[in-house]
Scaffold this active site. Structure first.
Site, short mmCIF file in Angstrom:
data_model
loop_
_atom_site.label_atom_id
_atom_site.label_comp_id
_atom_site.label_asym_id
_atom_site.label_seq_id
_atom_site.Cartn_x
_atom_site.Cartn_y
_atom_site.Cartn_z
N ILE A 183 0.88 -1.18 0.00
CA ILE A 183 0.07 -0.12 -0.14
C ILE A 183 0.90 1.24 -0.03
CG2 ILE A 183 -1.78 1.31 1.28
CD1 ILE A 183 -2.73 -1.63 0.12
N GLU A 184 0.85 1.89 -1.17
CA GLU A 184 1.83 2.92 -1.36
C GLU A 184 1.17 4.31 -0.77
OE1 GLU A 184 3.29 2.93 -5.26
OE2 GLU A 184 4.80 1.19 -4.81
N ALA A 232 3.56 10.47 0.20
CA ALA A 232 4.97 10.49 0.96
C ALA A 232 5.54 9.14 0.75
CB ALA A 232 4.57 11.06 2.39
N CYS A 275 4.95 -2.36 3.05
CA CYS A 275 5.00 -3.59 2.08
C CYS A 275 4.24 -4.66 2.30
CB CYS A 275 6.68 -4.05 2.47
SG CYS A 275 7.83 -2.78 1.85
N GLU A 284 4.64 -8.15 2.77
CA GLU A 284 4.92 -9.09 3.76
C GLU A 284 4.65 -8.37 5.15
OE1 GLU A 284 6.64 -7.55 1.60
OE2 GLU A 284 8.67 -8.29 1.82
N CYS A 300 12.90 -6.12 1.55
CA CYS A 300 13.52 -5.01 2.02
C CYS A 300 14.17 -5.08 3.21
CB CYS A 300 12.84 -3.64 1.77
SG CYS A 300 11.57 -3.40 3.33
N CYS A 358 11.58 -4.83 6.20
CA CYS A 358 10.80 -5.97 6.16
C CYS A 358 11.36 -7.34 6.95
CB CYS A 358 10.16 -6.60 5.08
SG CYS A 358 8.85 -5.59 4.51
N1 THU Z 1 7.70 -4.02 -2.08
C1 THU Z 1 6.92 -4.81 -1.03
O1 THU Z 1 5.90 -4.73 -0.67
N2 THU Z 1 7.62 -5.93 -0.60
C2 THU Z 1 8.99 -6.21 -0.90
O2 THU Z 1 9.47 -7.26 -0.47
C3 THU Z 1 9.87 -5.21 -1.81
C4 THU Z 1 9.26 -3.95 -1.96
C5 THU Z 1 6.97 -2.87 -2.47
C6 THU Z 1 7.08 -1.44 -1.83
C7 THU Z 1 6.67 -0.60 -2.97
O3 THU Z 1 5.35 -0.48 -2.93
C8 THU Z 1 7.04 -1.31 -4.24
O4 THU Z 1 7.19 -2.62 -3.83
C9 THU Z 1 8.36 -0.80 -4.76
O5 THU Z 1 9.34 -0.84 -3.88
#
Ligand code: THU
Length: 131
Positions: A43-44, A47, A53, A55, A88, A91
């Protein structure tokens, strides 16, 4: 355990991604010992740093429902990337706290997956026992 089914569930989860900035959809699915499957997706936010993320959303959701690490059998994380999605750093830190070290973590893409765990993804993690 049917890892392919968990990967399929994670791809279903990714359909609900809110990713207007990156257009990168990530899905996560958690299998619990009582058979429950919990979905998470990214969910982006405008900001960017306020983005969450997939997970972390899945694991937080499980904890919000009262489940704990001993209830978690496996976690799958998928994305349309090559060769595989890689969680990342934030996470990994959260998973080190909220998952058992050797709980299977399935990293998947369209037609391939690998099974790892947080011990392997974040060795020598800073966790509560370190304090
Ligand atoms: N993202 C995740 O949801 N999980 C990951 O393991 C790597 C990155 C998402 C964050 C962002 O919404 C998009 O991927 C690009 O970075």
């Amino acid at each position: 355990m049917d890892y392919q089914k968990l990967v399929d569930e994670a791809f279903i989860a990714s359909e609900n991604a809110y990713a207007p900035y990156s257009s990168f959809k990530v899905g996560a699915s958690l299998l619990l010992t009582d058979g429950t499957i919990i979905h998470g997706t990214n969910i982006e936010n405008a900001a960017y740093g306020s983005t969450m993320c997939a997970e972390r959303n899945a694991v937080f959701q499980a904890y919000c429902q009262g489940y704990r690490k001993s209830d978690i059998e496996a976690l799958a994380i998928v994305g349309d990337c090559s060769p595989l999605i890689s969680p990342c750093g934030a996470c990994r830190q959260v998973l080190a706290e909220l998952l058992d070290p050797y709980t299977p973590i399935v990293l998947g893409c369209k037609d391939y997956y690998e099974v790892t765990n947080i011990q392997e993804l974040l060795p020598r993690a800073f966790i509560g026992e370190s304090l």
